[in-house]
Design a protein around this motif. Structure first.
Motif, PDB file in Angstrom:
ATOM      1  N   GLY A  85       0.913  -1.087  -0.137  1.00 13.64           N
ATOM      2  CA  GLY A  85       0.049   0.027  -0.152  1.00 13.64           C
ATOM      3  C   GLY A  85       0.825   1.145  -0.098  1.00 13.64           C
ATOM      4  O   GLY A  85       0.588   2.485   0.458  1.00 13.64           O
TER       5      GLY A  85
ATOM      6  N   LEU B 277      -6.362   0.515  -1.057  1.00  9.10           N
ATOM      7  CA  LEU B 277      -6.379   0.188   0.601  1.00  9.10           C
ATOM      8  C   LEU B 277      -7.490   0.869   1.046  1.00  9.10           C
ATOM      9  O   LEU B 277      -8.126   0.163   2.056  1.00  9.10           O
ATOM     10  CB  LEU B 277      -5.008   0.690   1.010  1.00  9.10           C
TER      11      LEU B 277
ATOM     12  N   THR C   1       0.082  -5.539   5.047  1.00 11.74           N
ATOM     13  CA  THR C   1       0.975  -4.532   4.466  1.00 11.74           C
ATOM     14  C   THR C   1       2.466  -4.757   4.647  1.00 11.74           C
ATOM     15  O   THR C   1       3.265  -4.511   3.838  1.00 11.74           O
ATOM     16  CB  THR C   1       0.639  -3.318   4.801  1.00 11.74           C
TER      17      THR C   1
END
Length: 557
Positions: free
Chosen positions: A223, A231, A250
């Motif tokens: 992200g 996201l 992430t």
């Protein structure tokens, strides 16, 4: 060869299949097996972490095929730390899901949850780039099922967007793997580390292209701006416990960047020169600014926390892009802090939204919710951690990153963006906390003074004895915040461990030697090869038992 190294992958995989086949119609039994399996996973993770904390590198050869021909799992300081962090996070998320009943609002929650853990653990332990891709796909499938758990149009729409973006990343990943194999003839990370070094810089366009593609792929998974667009909606619309588990997702992308670009494309390697420190730092600062401005502009609590994730990944990427031992050590300290703080905030938001009627997670005035005092305290502590205010670990992690940035040519930009966005984040979280908790008291007073006052909750009548919050979710959130406090109090020894981990990453010879020159034996490296588990022969001696042709074949082309 110890089988404990593969246990974090096999245990959730077998448990997921068992839950799906044997207890699919018995929710209490699903909960029992899921919690018991996660507790066992924590115990295994602790054992692996303790084993690796002294600098040992252990491998597990699937099918007893030696690398680079077979698939290997590798347990070192970094991988075992991430495995332990994931297992602990999963336990608290599972408590919250059971306490709030989220696990009963759709089908196969616990099976998907365990498959998700399998994918995450495999991504952290694999020593093969192609199997990193495989575990990414396991993550994608399981996380999509969890994201749309309990249904809903918005959740399905966000889940579709999530899958499309990640499928794009997976496609680029396959292109990168094809280029890497065409250039080197291997996908084993340790073997790649040797073969990439032997590539002539004048003929390195293919491997440089693959290195760039890998950065893009891992940035999508993590992200990182400007490929972060999937996201906010995905995390904000996911069920609360699922979004909390996604706090580690992430970090899988961040882990992959750290692993690949310290082991395969090292700082002294010409073919990847300038890729991280030149290009990744500006993108990290942009992501940090976008995330914290999103925190300030969000109109919903869940989207605010999702944008905080983007901002925290920007902060983490700043440390990674420095590509120094101090920078990576600071990044690793921040990884643990960010994961815990993000998960705690998503669980808090879930409880708040559940008790505000139609208002849900919207940032507007509503009646007080049950357990508002303790939730406000939890939110206050988590917000302090996320924004980097003293005295919690977010402040210490930020100081470590600022200190590591001193040697960077972009030090002025890094300091300016980090400090200014921290102020923006403080304002955004303060506004949200005052709206949800402080102004709720004003709303209750208005209702007492004028019973005709319109409230945002479905049930607008005053509650003399409001129901209590369920205990398990509060235990889960309290446990995460307790870990944040422990991460702060033990910052000294933890940071020394992170520095040792970073030093191990930037000196990959033990990793390479263990994977390529032994057959399942464990090496303790302290300037030379140590002994195996029985103390009878060194790795070099054991490797000499191979025939000359086999040595030449295993060593490269």
């Amino acid at each position: 060869m110890s089988h404990w190294t593969v246990a974090p992958v096999v245990l959730p995989a077998m448990l997921a299949a068992f839950i799906l086949l044997a207890t699919r119609f018995h929710a209490p039994m699903q909960r029992v097996f899921s919690v018991a399996g996660t507790v066992a996973l924590i115990a295994i993770a602790v054992g692996l972490f303790v084993q690796a904390s002294g600098g040992d590198v252990s491998i597990y050869q699937l099918g007893d095929w030696q690398a680079p021909f077979g698939i290997v799992l590798v347990a070192d300081r970094l991988s075992t730390m991430m495995v332990l962090l994931t297992a602990v996070l999963a336990f608290f998320v599972l408590l919250h899901a059971i306490g709030t009943g989220w696990d009963t609002r759709g089908r196969h929650f616990h099976a998907l949850f365990q498959f998700q853990l399998m994918g995450i653990m495999g991504a952290f332990l694999t020593g093969d780039v192609f199997n990193l891709f495989v575990f990414f796909e396991v993550l994608l499938i399981a996380s999509y099922g969890l994201m749309i758990h309990s249904g809903g149009t918005q959740r399905t729409h966000a889940g579709t967007q999530y899958v499309l973006y990640n499928l794009l990343g997976s496609t680029l990943f396959l292109f990168a793997l094809g280029l890497i194999y065409a250039e080197t003839g291997t996908l084993n990370m340790a073997d790649l580390a040797q073969r990439v070094q032997a590539i002539d810089p004048s003929q390195s366009s293919g491997i440089r292209t693959a290195a760039v593609l890998l950065v893009i792929v891992f940035a999508i998974k993590a992200g990182i701006a400007p490929v972060h667009f999937w996201l906010p909606a995905s995390y904000a619309n996911a069920p609360g416990p699922v979004a909390a588990l996604f706090a580690i997702m992430t970090k899988v992308g961040a882990y992959a960047i750290i692993r690949i670009y310290t082991l395969v494309f090292g700082p002294d390697l010409g073919v990847a020169q300038g890729l991280l420190d030149t290009w990744l730092m500006p993108l990290a600062l942009i992501g940090l600014a976008v995330g914290m401005i999103g925190v300030l502009g969000a109109v919903r609590l869940d989207r605010m926390v999702a944008f905080a994730v983007i901002g925290s990944m920007g902060m983490l990427t700043v440390a990674m892009s420095l590509f120094t031992e101090t920078g990576i050590a600071a990044a690793l300290y921040y990884v643990v802090h960010s994961t815990l703080a993000t998960a705690a905030l998503f669980l808090i938001v879930d409880l708040v939204a559940e008790h505000r009627g139609r208002t849900g997670a919207e940032l507007r005035r509503a009646k007080p919710i049950p357990g508002a005092n303790i939730l406000a305290a939890f939110f206050f502590a988590s917000a302090i951690a996320m924004t980097g205010l003293p005295p919690l670990s977010g402040f210490l992690g930020k100081l470590l990153i600022l200190d590591a940035a001193f040697g960077s040519p972009q030090v002025v930009w890094a300091w300016a963006v980090i400090l200014s966005t921290s102020l923006v984040a403080v304002v955004g979280f303060s506004r949200a906390g005052s709206t949800v908790f402080w102004k709720a008291r004003e709303a209750a007073q208005d209702l007492e003074d004028d019973p005709g006052t319109e409230m945002d909750n479905v049930d607008s009548k005053p509650e003399a004895h409001p129901e209590r919050q369920p205990v398990l979710p509060l235990v889960a959130i309290g446990g995460l915040i307790a870990l944040i406090v422990a991460h702060t109090v033990l910052a000294g020894p933890i940071n020394r461990f992170m520095a040792a981990t970073s030093a191990q990453l930037f000196a990959p010879e033990p990793y390479i030697t263990t994977v390529l020159e032994t057959e399942g034996k464990k090496i303790s490296y302290d300037g030379g090869h140590g002994s195996d588990d029985h103390g009878t022969e060194s790795a070099g001696e054991h490797g000499s038992e191979m025939t000359p042709g086999a040595e030449e074949e295993a060593g490269g082309h």
